[in-house]
Scaffold this active site. Structure first.
Site, mmCIF file in Angstrom:
data_model
loop_
_atom_site.group_PDB
_atom_site.id
_atom_site.type_symbol
_atom_site.label_atom_id
_atom_site.label_comp_id
_atom_site.label_asym_id
_atom_site.label_seq_id
_atom_site.Cartn_x
_atom_site.Cartn_y
_atom_site.Cartn_z
ATOM 1 N N THR A 132 35.555 44.898 43.207
ATOM 2 C CA THR A 132 35.310 44.335 44.533
ATOM 3 C C THR A 132 35.911 45.212 45.632
ATOM 4 O O THR A 132 36.854 45.965 45.375
ATOM 5 C CB THR A 132 35.927 42.916 44.593
ATOM 6 O OG1 THR A 132 35.959 42.472 45.937
ATOM 7 C CG2 THR A 132 37.362 42.881 44.061
ATOM 8 N N ASP A 133 35.383 45.050 46.845
ATOM 9 C CA ASP A 133 35.989 45.761 47.990
ATOM 10 C C ASP A 133 37.337 45.144 48.368
ATOM 11 O O ASP A 133 38.111 45.743 49.107
ATOM 12 C CB ASP A 133 35.044 45.757 49.203
ATOM 13 C CG ASP A 133 34.653 44.363 49.684
ATOM 14 O OD1 ASP A 133 35.020 43.372 49.029
ATOM 15 O OD2 ASP A 133 33.978 44.268 50.734
ATOM 16 N N GLU A 134 37.629 43.933 47.850
ATOM 17 C CA GLU A 134 38.868 43.248 48.249
ATOM 18 C C GLU A 134 40.122 43.968 47.750
ATOM 19 O O GLU A 134 41.213 43.696 48.232
ATOM 20 C CB GLU A 134 38.865 41.790 47.768
ATOM 21 C CG GLU A 134 37.754 41.003 48.405
ATOM 22 C CD GLU A 134 37.930 39.488 48.362
ATOM 23 O OE1 GLU A 134 39.019 39.009 48.028
ATOM 24 O OE2 GLU A 134 36.953 38.798 48.667
ATOM 25 N N TYR A 158 43.687 36.818 43.522
ATOM 26 C CA TYR A 158 42.406 37.282 42.964
ATOM 27 C C TYR A 158 42.288 38.807 43.083
ATOM 28 O O TYR A 158 42.039 39.501 42.088
ATOM 29 C CB TYR A 158 41.228 36.603 43.675
ATOM 30 C CG TYR A 158 39.913 37.340 43.494
ATOM 31 C CD1 TYR A 158 39.273 37.368 42.259
ATOM 32 C CD2 TYR A 158 39.321 38.039 44.557
ATOM 33 C CE1 TYR A 158 38.081 38.067 42.074
ATOM 34 C CE2 TYR A 158 38.129 38.736 44.386
ATOM 35 C CZ TYR A 158 37.517 38.752 43.150
ATOM 36 O OH TYR A 158 36.350 39.445 42.965
ATOM 37 N N LYS A 162 42.078 41.822 40.242
ATOM 38 C CA LYS A 162 40.978 42.787 40.112
ATOM 39 C C LYS A 162 41.530 44.221 40.232
ATOM 40 O O LYS A 162 41.088 45.123 39.515
ATOM 41 C CB LYS A 162 39.907 42.552 41.202
ATOM 42 C CG LYS A 162 39.099 41.283 41.040
ATOM 43 C CD LYS A 162 38.216 41.227 39.799
ATOM 44 C CE LYS A 162 37.040 42.177 39.801
ATOM 45 N NZ LYS A 162 36.117 41.930 38.660
HETATM 46 P P1 NAD Z 1 31.004 33.994 39.063
HETATM 47 O O1 NAD Z 1 32.282 33.264 39.211
HETATM 48 O O2 NAD Z 1 29.752 33.400 39.600
HETATM 49 O O3 NAD Z 1 30.730 34.319 37.517
HETATM 50 C C1 NAD Z 1 31.748 34.727 36.639
HETATM 51 C C2 NAD Z 1 31.212 34.573 35.213
HETATM 52 O O4 NAD Z 1 32.245 35.008 34.310
HETATM 53 C C3 NAD Z 1 30.893 33.112 34.836
HETATM 54 O O5 NAD Z 1 29.659 33.041 34.190
HETATM 55 C C4 NAD Z 1 32.027 32.715 33.913
HETATM 56 O O6 NAD Z 1 31.677 31.722 32.967
HETATM 57 C C5 NAD Z 1 32.352 34.044 33.246
HETATM 58 N N1 NAD Z 1 33.740 34.083 32.733
HETATM 59 C C6 NAD Z 1 34.877 33.705 33.375
HETATM 60 N N2 NAD Z 1 35.942 33.866 32.576
HETATM 61 C C7 NAD Z 1 35.472 34.378 31.404
HETATM 62 C C8 NAD Z 1 36.096 34.782 30.192
HETATM 63 N N3 NAD Z 1 37.428 34.690 30.031
HETATM 64 N N4 NAD Z 1 35.328 35.269 29.205
HETATM 65 C C9 NAD Z 1 33.970 35.362 29.353
HETATM 66 N N5 NAD Z 1 33.336 34.981 30.471
HETATM 67 C C10 NAD Z 1 34.077 34.508 31.487
HETATM 68 O O7 NAD Z 1 31.275 35.423 39.681
HETATM 69 P P2 NAD Z 1 30.302 36.447 40.436
HETATM 70 O O8 NAD Z 1 30.352 36.160 41.886
HETATM 71 O O9 NAD Z 1 29.013 36.516 39.726
HETATM 72 O O10 NAD Z 1 31.115 37.812 40.199
HETATM 73 C C11 NAD Z 1 30.851 38.643 39.071
HETATM 74 C C12 NAD Z 1 31.730 39.883 39.153
HETATM 75 O O11 NAD Z 1 31.459 40.587 40.369
HETATM 76 C C13 NAD Z 1 33.223 39.567 39.183
HETATM 77 O O12 NAD Z 1 33.902 40.514 38.400
HETATM 78 C C14 NAD Z 1 33.617 39.704 40.654
HETATM 79 O O13 NAD Z 1 34.964 40.090 40.795
HETATM 80 C C15 NAD Z 1 32.657 40.783 41.115
HETATM 81 N N6 NAD Z 1 32.267 40.746 42.542
HETATM 82 C C16 NAD Z 1 31.769 39.609 43.099
HETATM 83 C C17 NAD Z 1 31.328 39.642 44.426
HETATM 84 C C18 NAD Z 1 30.736 38.418 45.101
HETATM 85 O O14 NAD Z 1 30.466 38.466 46.299
HETATM 86 N N7 NAD Z 1 30.477 37.341 44.415
HETATM 87 C C19 NAD Z 1 31.428 40.828 45.157
HETATM 88 C C20 NAD Z 1 31.979 41.958 44.540
HETATM 89 C C21 NAD Z 1 32.371 41.919 43.222
HETATM 90 O O1 DAU Z 2 34.247 40.912 49.080
HETATM 91 C C1 DAU Z 2 33.849 40.620 47.773
HETATM 92 C C2 DAU Z 2 34.378 39.261 47.377
HETATM 93 O O2 DAU Z 2 33.605 38.294 48.081
HETATM 94 C C3 DAU Z 2 34.332 38.985 45.879
HETATM 95 O O3 DAU Z 2 35.175 39.904 45.228
HETATM 96 C C4 DAU Z 2 34.772 37.555 45.571
HETATM 97 O O4 DAU Z 2 34.631 37.264 44.189
HETATM 98 C C5 DAU Z 2 33.873 36.613 46.356
HETATM 99 O O5 DAU Z 2 34.281 35.282 46.152
HETATM 100 C C6 DAU Z 2 33.935 36.951 47.846
HETATM 101 O O6 DAU Z 2 35.247 36.638 48.396
HETATM 102 P P1 DAU Z 2 35.415 35.953 49.827
HETATM 103 O O7 DAU Z 2 36.735 35.320 49.895
HETATM 104 O O8 DAU Z 2 35.071 36.919 50.912
HETATM 105 O O9 DAU Z 2 34.201 34.883 49.739
HETATM 106 P P2 DAU Z 2 34.122 33.340 50.132
HETATM 107 O O10 DAU Z 2 32.688 32.943 49.994
HETATM 108 O O11 DAU Z 2 35.130 32.514 49.452
HETATM 109 O O12 DAU Z 2 34.490 33.366 51.686
HETATM 110 C C7 DAU Z 2 33.775 34.178 52.602
HETATM 111 C C8 DAU Z 2 34.467 34.034 53.960
HETATM 112 O O13 DAU Z 2 34.271 32.683 54.419
HETATM 113 C C9 DAU Z 2 35.973 34.249 53.917
HETATM 114 O O14 DAU Z 2 36.382 34.876 55.114
HETATM 115 C C10 DAU Z 2 36.538 32.835 53.855
HETATM 116 C C11 DAU Z 2 35.532 32.032 54.631
HETATM 117 N N1 DAU Z 2 35.364 30.604 54.213
HETATM 118 C C12 DAU Z 2 35.142 30.344 52.884
HETATM 119 C C13 DAU Z 2 34.980 29.046 52.438
HETATM 120 C C14 DAU Z 2 34.762 28.741 50.983
HETATM 121 C C15 DAU Z 2 35.393 29.584 55.154
HETATM 122 O O15 DAU Z 2 35.561 29.833 56.369
HETATM 123 N N2 DAU Z 2 35.227 28.304 54.716
HETATM 124 C C16 DAU Z 2 35.037 27.979 53.402
HETATM 125 O O16 DAU Z 2 34.941 26.761 53.088
#
Ligand code: NAD
Ligand code: DAU
Length: 354
Positions: A132-134, A158, A162
């Site tokens: 992630t970019d985080e 989190y 990562k």
């Molecule tokens: P998500 O939470 O929707 O999915 C995570 C999946 O991992 C689920 O299906 C869960 O059951 C599985 N999982 C969790 N723990 C596990 C374990 N111990 N063993 C096997 N499976 C397990 O997450 P997502 O948003 O699809 O993110 C996927 C990947 O991309 C993550 O590594 C996250 O850090 C990264 N990522 C997410 C975002 C975003 O915006 N959502 C952005 C950048 C990177």
């Molecule tokens: O940047 C990549 C990341 O993006 C991934 O690595 C993470 O897995 C993914 O969850 C996401 O993280 P964020 O914290 O940016 O996403 P989230 O959807 O939780 O929140 C997006 C923004 O909105 C953040 O600034 C927090 C804000 N927010 C979120 C929730 C859930 C609110 O203002 N209200 C809310 O109820």
């Protein structure tokens, strides 16, 4: 055959669905099916012999060993993780267990498997770690976007977990020569995202006339990328990325949370003009800020552009429209994933406002 972890989650399931539309290579999909993973996301693959689903934990070394030896994949794409920042603030432990220990166990078994491949397969094997970019932390308004060379400065449990997993992946490349790739993507949106995250939470709450909770002043900035564009970028990294390298992926458009929520509300006003909740923006409420809330992310994707020829398409409005329509047309999915576990989380986290 490729080996995917976390392929029943949001990005993982979109990856699997897209891959099996385009590729003839089969997928072994290992997912523990925690609250955010759901086989409903993969329902359309029910009779597809190219998709083999195994429910299991990435911490389970014996299971990983068995699957690697049985299916002999030529690549691993590692999505499985605990992913919600707010949950990591309540309890970091599962984040360390899955994201750090789980990644370590996966790397250890992958290394043993890889070492025993023949020279050709060894050279072509890839371990793609989806990060992630985080991990780069938070930017001030005047700061330059994150580059692959930016310093790691994770702020939440989190992102710290990562970052730790990224360091392990890097160490397995440097120490043992495992051909790894690491991607850092910005926020994704699209179908099948668990509705604890901002975009689906806002869409679903708005359609149900519930409050739209914005943390703090709503001026935190994120860069939203459509999940299918992330898929395309990952495929390129997998086929053309250089082992040992990191690649930033993301949208280069910076949007405040408030502007994003207003955009969602105005699309909903257009799509559901007869809703009693029009204008949906009247449901917005500012609530207590997330502790340690990163102010701004901004991602420089010039390496992806120059070395792999990928760039974000940036048709933000059209893709958001499509995404919102998807949730409106898939209310059965929404209702099913909003199970007991979902309700428990919403009550715990938003108790003062709901
Ligand atoms: P998500 O939470 O929707 O999915 C995570 C999946 O991992 C689920 O299906 C869960 O059951 C599985 N999982 C969790 N723990 C596990 C374990 N111990 N063993 C096997 N499976 C397990 O997450 P997502 O948003 O699809 O993110 C996927 C990947 O991309 C993550 O590594 C996250 O850090 C990264 N990522 C997410 C975002 C975003 O915006 N959502 C952005 C950048 C990177
Ligand atoms: O940047 C990549 C990341 O993006 C991934 O690595 C993470 O897995 C993914 O969850 C996401 O993280 P964020 O914290 O940016 O996403 P989230 O959807 O939780 O929140 C997006 C923004 O909105 C953040 O600034 C927090 C804000 N927010 C979120 C929730 C859930 C609110 O203002 N209200 C809310 O109820």
């Amino acid at each position: 055959m490729i080996f995917v972890t976390g392929g029943a989650g949001f990005i993982g399931s979109n990856f699997v669905l897209n891959w099996l539309k385009e590729e003839t290579n089969s997928i072994i999909n290992l997912d523990k099916l925690i609250y955010s993973g759901n086989l409903l996301n993969l329902k359309s693959l029910k009779n597809n012999p190219l998709h083999i689903f195994v429910q299991g934990d990435i911490q389970d070394r014996a299971l990983i060993r068995k699957l690697l030896n049985q299916y002999k994949p030529q690549a691993i794409v590692h999505f499985a993780a605990e992913t919600h920042v707010d949950r990591s603030i309540y309890d970091p432990t599962p984040f360390i267990q899955t994201n750090v220990i789980g990644t370590l166990h996966l790397l250890q078994e992958t290394l043993d498997y890889w070492k025993n491949l023949n020279e050709h397969s060894k050279n072509h094997f890839r371990f793609l770690h989806v990060s992630t970019d985080e991990v780069y932390g938070s930017l001030r308004q005047q700061d330059e976007p994150f580059k692959e060379t930016s310093r790691y400065a994770p702020n939440s449990p989190y992102s710290a977990s990562k970052a730790a997993s990224d360091h392990l992946v890097r160490a397995f490349h440097n120490t043992y020569g495992l051909p790894t790739l690491i991607t850092h993507c910005s926020n994704n949106y699209g179908p099948f995202q668990f509705p604890e995250k901002l975009v689906p939470l806002m869409i679903i709450n708005a359609t149900q006339g519930k409050i739209l909770p914005i943390y703090g002043d709503g001026l935190n900035i994120r860069n939203w990328l459509y999940v299918n564009e992330h898929y395309e970028a990952l495929c390129l990294v997998l086929s053309k990325g250089k082992p040992g390298e990191h690649y930033n992926i993301g949208s280069e458009t910076e949007i405040t949370n408030m502007d994003l929520v207003h955009t969602i509300c105005s699309i909903l006003d257009d799509l559901k003009p007869n809703s009693p909740y029009v204008p949906h923006a009247s449901l917005i409420q500012f609530i207590k800020d997330r502790p340690g809330h990163d102010r701004r992310y901004s991602i420089d994707c010039s390496k992806m552009r120059q070395e792999l020829g990928w760039k974000p398409k940036e048709n933000f409005k059209a893709n958001f429209h499509k995404t919102i329509e998807w949730y409106l047309n898939n209310m059965t999915w929404v209702e099913k994933v909003m199970s007991g576990e979902y309700r428990k989380w919403i009550q715990l986290h938003y108790k003062e406002t709901s």
